[in-house]
Enzyme design. Structure first.
Site, PDB file in Angstrom:
ATOM      1  N   TYR A 204       0.832  -1.200   0.000  1.00  0.00           N
ATOM      2  CA  TYR A 204       0.000   0.000   0.000  1.00  0.00           C
ATOM      3  C   TYR A 204       0.878   1.266   0.000  1.00  0.00           C
ATOM      4  O   TYR A 204       0.463   2.325  -0.438  1.00  0.00           O
ATOM      5  CB  TYR A 204      -0.861   0.063   1.267  1.00  0.00           C
ATOM      6  CG  TYR A 204      -2.072  -0.838   1.310  1.00  0.00           C
ATOM      7  CD1 TYR A 204      -2.353  -1.786   0.321  1.00  0.00           C
ATOM      8  CD2 TYR A 204      -2.968  -0.733   2.388  1.00  0.00           C
ATOM      9  CE1 TYR A 204      -3.478  -2.598   0.412  1.00  0.00           C
ATOM     10  CE2 TYR A 204      -4.090  -1.539   2.468  1.00  0.00           C
ATOM     11  CZ  TYR A 204      -4.342  -2.472   1.488  1.00  0.00           C
ATOM     12  OH  TYR A 204      -5.459  -3.265   1.582  1.00  0.00           O
ATOM     13  N   GLY A 205       2.070   1.093   0.554  1.00  0.00           N
ATOM     14  CA  GLY A 205       2.911   2.261   0.863  1.00  0.00           C
ATOM     15  C   GLY A 205       3.351   3.072  -0.329  1.00  0.00           C
ATOM     16  O   GLY A 205       3.710   4.239  -0.196  1.00  0.00           O
TER      17      GLY A 205
ATOM     18  N   CYS B 166      -1.918  -1.004  10.169  1.00  0.00           N
ATOM     19  CA  CYS B 166      -1.132  -0.510   9.041  1.00  0.00           C
ATOM     20  C   CYS B 166      -0.976   1.000   9.192  1.00  0.00           C
ATOM     21  O   CYS B 166      -1.967   1.724   9.303  1.00  0.00           O
ATOM     22  CB  CYS B 166      -1.872  -0.838   7.745  1.00  0.00           C
ATOM     23  SG  CYS B 166      -1.107  -0.137   6.273  1.00  0.00           S
ATOM     24  N   ASN B 167       0.285   1.435   9.193  1.00  0.00           N
ATOM     25  CA  ASN B 167       0.536   2.877   9.341  1.00  0.00           C
ATOM     26  C   ASN B 167       0.067   3.668   8.130  1.00  0.00           C
ATOM     27  O   ASN B 167      -0.430   4.781   8.260  1.00  0.00           O
ATOM     28  CB  ASN B 167       2.037   3.126   9.521  1.00  0.00           C
ATOM     29  CG  ASN B 167       2.537   2.696  10.876  1.00  0.00           C
ATOM     30  OD1 ASN B 167       2.646   3.483  11.781  1.00  0.00           O
ATOM     31  ND2 ASN B 167       2.836   1.417  11.025  1.00  0.00           N
ATOM     32  N   THR B 168       0.245   3.081   6.943  1.00  0.00           N
ATOM     33  CA  THR B 168      -0.133   3.801   5.726  1.00  0.00           C
ATOM     34  C   THR B 168      -1.635   4.074   5.727  1.00  0.00           C
ATOM     35  O   THR B 168      -2.080   5.188   5.426  1.00  0.00           O
ATOM     36  CB  THR B 168       0.265   2.982   4.476  1.00  0.00           C
ATOM     37  OG1 THR B 168       1.618   2.536   4.640  1.00  0.00           O
ATOM     38  CG2 THR B 168       0.154   3.798   3.215  1.00  0.00           C
TER      39      THR B 168
ATOM     40  N   GLU C 175       7.615  -9.434   3.368  1.00  0.00           N
ATOM     41  CA  GLU C 175       6.610 -10.312   2.738  1.00  0.00           C
ATOM     42  C   GLU C 175       7.251 -11.605   2.232  1.00  0.00           C
ATOM     43  O   GLU C 175       6.629 -12.651   2.215  1.00  0.00           O
ATOM     44  CB  GLU C 175       5.926  -9.586   1.564  1.00  0.00           C
ATOM     45  CG  GLU C 175       4.979  -8.477   1.975  1.00  0.00           C
ATOM     46  CD  GLU C 175       3.647  -8.979   2.555  1.00  0.00           C
ATOM     47  OE1 GLU C 175       3.150 -10.017   2.114  1.00  0.00           O
ATOM     48  OE2 GLU C 175       3.121  -8.303   3.464  1.00  0.00           O
TER      49      GLU C 175
ATOM     50  N   THR D 242       4.127  -1.369  10.015  1.00  0.00           N
ATOM     51  CA  THR D 242       3.993  -2.589  10.826  1.00  0.00           C
ATOM     52  C   THR D 242       4.753  -3.779  10.246  1.00  0.00           C
ATOM     53  O   THR D 242       4.880  -4.802  10.903  1.00  0.00           O
ATOM     54  CB  THR D 242       2.505  -2.939  11.019  1.00  0.00           C
ATOM     55  OG1 THR D 242       1.878  -3.021   9.730  1.00  0.00           O
ATOM     56  CG2 THR D 242       1.806  -1.903  11.866  1.00  0.00           C
ATOM     57  N   HIS D 243       5.264  -3.638   9.025  1.00  0.00           N
ATOM     58  CA  HIS D 243       6.143  -4.687   8.495  1.00  0.00           C
ATOM     59  C   HIS D 243       7.547  -4.611   9.133  1.00  0.00           C
ATOM     60  O   HIS D 243       8.252  -5.610   9.182  1.00  0.00           O
ATOM     61  CB  HIS D 243       6.316  -4.543   6.978  1.00  0.00           C
ATOM     62  CG  HIS D 243       5.182  -5.090   6.161  1.00  0.00           C
ATOM     63  ND1 HIS D 243       3.946  -4.501   6.110  1.00  0.00           N
ATOM     64  CD2 HIS D 243       5.125  -6.176   5.341  1.00  0.00           C
ATOM     65  CE1 HIS D 243       3.166  -5.201   5.286  1.00  0.00           C
ATOM     66  NE2 HIS D 243       3.860  -6.217   4.809  1.00  0.00           N
TER      67      HIS D 243
END
Ligand code: DGL
Length: 281
Positions: free
Chosen positions: A50-51, A81-83, A161, A194-195
């Site tokens: 998403y980032g 998720c921060n994004t 991932e 969060t990754h």
């Protein structure tokens, strides 16, 4: 999944969602803090990352995930998720005004403010999160004197991932991202994606042991405890959904959650969402 299946499902749940495996770092912390609660997790693995996407796309994806999870009985919805937290929180709260929604940025910002001694903080995040300046705003609302630097570390997400969490490639990439910022006398790094906690060991190694690392999952769990009424369950359950085939997700999930998990359920989120809009399901 039909309505009958949904309606026979126990709950209420704490629901967590993310673009992929990243939100598992939040889920793992929440599972430790709330062992008697049931959880739903949705990883939008088909559309990660998403980032690097525009806010319009991230908002659209976030609304679809929230729609899917909100069909279950929920105590609250956690944006893992921060994004999404940075760009879609207003849209989500607008679409679900009665649903308690918790995001990750404010708890992380609070922790950073409490951690820094020299008031120089570095945020590592996705392009979307860094461009939004959401951390800067959240930190400055608590302490305007703190100097906040930001670096977009886009390559960390595919590494996480892929389950490449250590070794020379990770180190080279972390070194490349961090080398200039480390000359700025920062004493605190916020893992603003969060990754990134999956790569924490490498990041700490490159940063050096004098730099404190903030992982917002821990402060988010503390905040969740005091914010909402949450229901304990006799038989707490964890259900995981992914939007792409789950085998790679499963590998990382079991590694990170340190527990045996049920095989994730694959869903075609976009098709379900638009069918529901057309009232087909
Ligand atoms: N884990 C997410 C975050 O916290 C998103 C990573 C991505 O999909 O780019 O920002």
């Amino acid at each position: 999944m039909d309505r009958k299946t949904l309606s026979t499902m126990a709950g209420p749940y704490i629901a967590v969602f993310d673009s992929g495996v990243g939100g598992l770092t939040v889920l793992a912390q929440l599972r430790k803090t709330f062992p008697k609660h049931s959880f739903l997790y949705l990883g939008d693995t088909a559309r990660v990352p998403y980032g690097t996407k525009s806010p319009t796309m991230v908002i659209r994806y976030a609304l679809e995930s929230a729609w899917f999870l909100s069909r279950y009985p929920l105590d609250c919805l956690v944006i893992g998720c921060n994004t999404v937290s940075a760009v879609a929180i207003t849209a989500l709260k607008g679409a679900y005004p009665d649903l308690p929604i918790l995001e990750v940025i404010n708890p992380g910002a609070q922790e950073a403010v409490e951690t820094t001694k020299n008031k120089r903080v570095l945020i590592l995040g996705t392009e979307g999160t860094i461009a939004s300046r959401a951390y800067q705003k959240a930190i400055h609302s608590l302490d305007a004197e703190i100097e906040v630097f930001g670096i977009a570390c886009n390559l960390f997400v595919p590494l996480a991932e892929e389950g490449i969490l250590d070794g020379p490639i990770c180190k080279m990439i972390a070194q490349e991202y961090l080398q200039d910022a480390l000359k700025k006398d920062i004493d605190t790094i916020v893992l603003g994606c969060t990754h990134y906690p999956l790569l924490r060991k490498v990041i700490q190694e490159i940063a050096g042991e004098n730099i404190q690392i903030v992982d917002s999952a821990i402060s988010l769990a503390k905040r969740l405890k005091t914010s909402f009424a949450l229901s304990e369950q006799e038989k707490p359950r964890l259900r995981i959904f992914t939007t792409d085939l789950p085998h790679r997700f499963m590998k990382i999930a079991s590694l990170f959650l340190e527990e045996n998990i049920e095989e994730p359920t694959h869903i075609d989120l976009e098709a379900m969402f638009y069918a529901a809009e057309r009232r087909e399901i």
